[in-house]
Design an enzyme around this catalytic site. Structure first.
Site, PDB file in Angstrom:
ATOM      1  N   ASP A 137       0.844  -1.185   0.000  1.00  0.00           N
ATOM      2  CA  ASP A 137       0.000   0.000   0.000  1.00  0.00           C
ATOM      3  C   ASP A 137       0.884   1.242   0.000  1.00  0.00           C
ATOM      4  OD1 ASP A 137      -2.342   1.722   0.689  1.00  0.00           O
ATOM      5  OD2 ASP A 137      -3.266  -0.186   1.156  1.00  0.00           O
ATOM      6  N   HIS A 168      -3.646   5.997   3.202  1.00  0.00           N
ATOM      7  CA  HIS A 168      -4.416   4.832   2.783  1.00  0.00           C
ATOM      8  C   HIS A 168      -3.912   3.539   3.406  1.00  0.00           C
ATOM      9  CE1 HIS A 168      -6.091   1.836   0.015  1.00  0.00           C
ATOM     10  NE2 HIS A 168      -7.010   2.729  -0.238  1.00  0.00           N
ATOM     11  N   ASN A 259     -14.226   0.669  -7.730  1.00  0.00           N
ATOM     12  CA  ASN A 259     -15.205   1.621  -7.204  1.00  0.00           C
ATOM     13  C   ASN A 259     -15.993   2.353  -8.283  1.00  0.00           C
ATOM     14  OD1 ASN A 259     -14.151   0.972  -4.712  1.00  0.00           O
ATOM     15  ND2 ASN A 259     -12.947   2.835  -4.516  1.00  0.00           N
ATOM     16  N   SER A 325       1.324  31.920  23.331  1.00  0.00           N
ATOM     17  CA  SER A 325       1.288  30.983  22.215  1.00  0.00           C
ATOM     18  C   SER A 325       2.029  31.585  21.029  1.00  0.00           C
ATOM     19  CB  SER A 325      -0.166  30.685  21.823  1.00  0.00           C
ATOM     20  OG  SER A 325      -0.207  29.866  20.684  1.00  0.00           O
TER      21      SER A 325
END
Length: 594
Positions: A137, A168, A259, A325
């Protein structure tokens, strides 16, 4: 000899070769035998070629003249393009769970797909321990807190590491074997081991030769399950040969059907050596996108599947000191979370003198490192070796930057501007505490036949792990078929194939619920053909019927267990084995039926 069985599990990506786009001049040259290939590799023009063992082939970049010349070479069987392949699969528009520390500590959930295939119902018998699943993958997020057990990894993508920046591969791996650890999610076979082969780059693109290399590597490394969610509308003879050879070597191949809501063949799912998986939704109805047709073999959940993903490239980063911050960017490859502690100056963190080395006091605290001279990965590795729990990298020119570790890290790593770094450098000299954080979703909903495939691979891993003898890939395939829940017209149909994969029904075919420890080793369990926990007349009758009338090599049957010695046919030796076991195993209370 015990075979290692690779479930070449072409999980969820659905690699699509796009014929409308111009291909490069990269080709796969297939020779008539390996010796001819080796002779060709001696030519200087092929010094950069990728060579295969699973097929007698190599890759090459050819101009038109060289291509024509090689096609006339009698040693060459055929030449085909090294097709471009692409990752398919998108996140659903559904809110995911936040991945901050607090969210990770909430109770673990079992995704509906894992429950639908009845995996939790067999976890008392098997969670996949001992089975190996190779996932081909986009790689995996190596430091994901829910990552399963990875026992090996490799990248076939030039200049890219296994770390998954596309997402994925991490998602499909999580469906197979996310850890059962009280956080996040659990996979179908949470104790299975994973082999990870990266065959798609960080943009989700690849080539057929990378996929063939992944198949070969998985076979050579003893996988029980290889997971590749790959698909192409273009036929590749070299890929089919690689799949056929892997299956012949004991590999069970599983692929996503596609698909496009069409019956058009997708490869490798359409190859006879590969299990083609379509997708169903939460109601066990066909997913609107799922392909269908004569090659569909099994169905599995593929709509809104919840699983693991890496830290997002646009994750929210923050760096706080002096109660203020400061604008921070995520460094690609960082872990998610929030850490606090004393900020320690580490200079360039290249070890060139004390001023460029993290002090011992950084252990359990945050390292501040200036940009320059070595890679970010090397800087973070140095800080980690000294025990740091977080890293702030400040720029060496005006402004901030977006960096990458070209890999993963268990540390929270952010970047800040040069001006903020200059301020921090001064403040840290007299001691200052701070906090760094990266907030990102580590779990996501995705849909596709890519998401259906890992469910089948996970169930296959459960079968391999549960079995007590050297089960072969064709047996696993037939168990999956014979135990599937029929969803459409009676028997196999072109929408759902043989039906929804069912772990509980599959395990019950090989591990009778009431037999206890009786069937633990040897042929005793095999000779109990009707699975009633002892060997008797009904088993003999079934064996004789199969011997006389049944083709044991047929893909449509497992001989219902008649091939006791697993030789590939029902014969006189099976009758002899049954007779021997009958003497020991004809009493359900016997415990010596081995």
């Amino acid at each position: 000899m015990h075979l290692r069985f690779v479930i070449i599990f072409f999980t969820a990506i659905l690699l699509i070769i796009r014929p409308a786009e111009a291909q490069t001049n990269d080709y796969i040259i297939v020779f008539r035998n390996h010796s001819q290939k080796r002779e060709m590799l001696k030519h200087p023009a092929f010094a950069e070629s990728r060579s295969f063992n699973i097929i007698p082939a190599m890759t090459a970049r050819l101009d038109a003249g060289r291509l024509k010349e090689l096609r006339q070479n009698p040693d060459v069987a055929f030449i085909e393009p090294d097709y471009k392949i692409y990752a398919l699969g998108s996140a659903d528009d559904i809110n995911s769970s936040s991945s901050n520390i607090e969210a990770l500590l909430v109770a673990q959930v079992i995704p509906y797909g894992v429950s639908m295939v009845n995996a939790p119902a067999v976890w008392s018998k098997t969670k996949g321990a001992g089975a190996i699943v190779a996932v081909l993958d986009t790689g995996i997020s190596m430091y994901h807190p829910d990552r399963g057990s990875v026992i090996g990894s490799v990248s076939f993508v030039a200049d890219e590491v296994v770390e998954d920046f596309e997402g994925h591969g991490t998602h499909t791996s999580g469906t197979i074997a996310a850890a059962d650890n009280d956080i996040g999610v659990a996979g179908v076979a949470p104790q299975a081991d994973l082999l990870i082969a990266k065959v798609l780059d960080n943009s989700g693109e690849g080539q057929t030769s990378w996929l063939i290399s992944g198949i070969e590597w998985a076979v050579e490394n003893g996988a029980d399950v290889i997971s590749m969610s790959l698909g192409s509308s273009d036929y590749s003879a070299s890929l089919e040969t690689a799949c056929n050879n892997a299956y012949a070597a004991g590999v069970l191949l599983v692929a996503a059907a596609g698909n496009d809501n069409t019956s058009t063949a997708f490869y490798p799912a359409a190859f006879s050596s590969v299990i083609s998986v379509m997708a169903v939704d939460q109601n066990k109805s066909k997913a609107s996108f799922s392909n269908y047709g004569s090659t569909i073999e099994l169905a599995a959940p593929g709509v809104s599947i919840y699983s693991t993903v890496p830290v997002s490239s646009d994750a929210l980063a923050d760096a706080i000191w002096s109660d203020t911050s400061h604008q921070a960017n995520t460094v690609k490859g960082t872990a998610a979370g929030e850490v606090s502690g004393t900020i320690c100056n580490c200079g360039l963190a290249n070890g060139a003198g004390p001023q460029n080395t993290c002090p011992d006091s950084v252990a359990g605290n945050i390292a501040h490192i200036r940009r320059g001279t070595i890679t970010f990965a090397e800087k973070v590795a140095h800080a980690m070796s000294k025990g740091a729990i977080g890293v702030i990298i400040s720029n060496n020119i005006s402004g901030n930057f977006n960096g990458t570790l070209n890999g993963g890290s268990p540390l929270v790593v952010v970047s800040v501007s040069k001006s903020d770094g200059d301020e921090l450098q001064t403040l840290a000299q007299s001691g200052i505490t701070g906090t760094v954080s990266v907030e990102s979703d580590l779990y996501e909903y995705k849909s596709g036949t890519s998401m259906a495939c890992p469910h089948v691979a996970g169930v296959a891993a459960l079968i391999f792990a549960a079995d007590g003898y050297d089960i072969i890939s064709s047996e696993v395939r037939n168990i999956l078929i014979n135990s599937a829940q029929d969803l459409g017209a009676a028997g196999r149909d072109n929408t759902f194939g043989y039906g929804l994969v069912d772990a509980q029904a599959a395990i019950n075919l090989i591990v009778p619920q009431t037999c206890g420890a009786v069937w633990t080793l040897g042929y005793g369990k095999n000779a109990d053909i009707n699975r009633d926990c002892f060997v008797g007349w009904e088993d003999l009758q079934l064996l004789v019927e199969q011997w006389l009338n049944f083709d044991c090599s047929s893909i449509d049957g497992w001989c219902s267990g008649g091939d006791i010695d697993r030789s590939g046919s029902v014969n006189i030796f099976d009758l002899s084995n049954m007779a021997a076991e009958w003497l020991k195993c004809n009493d359900p209370q016997q415990i010596n039926c081995e």
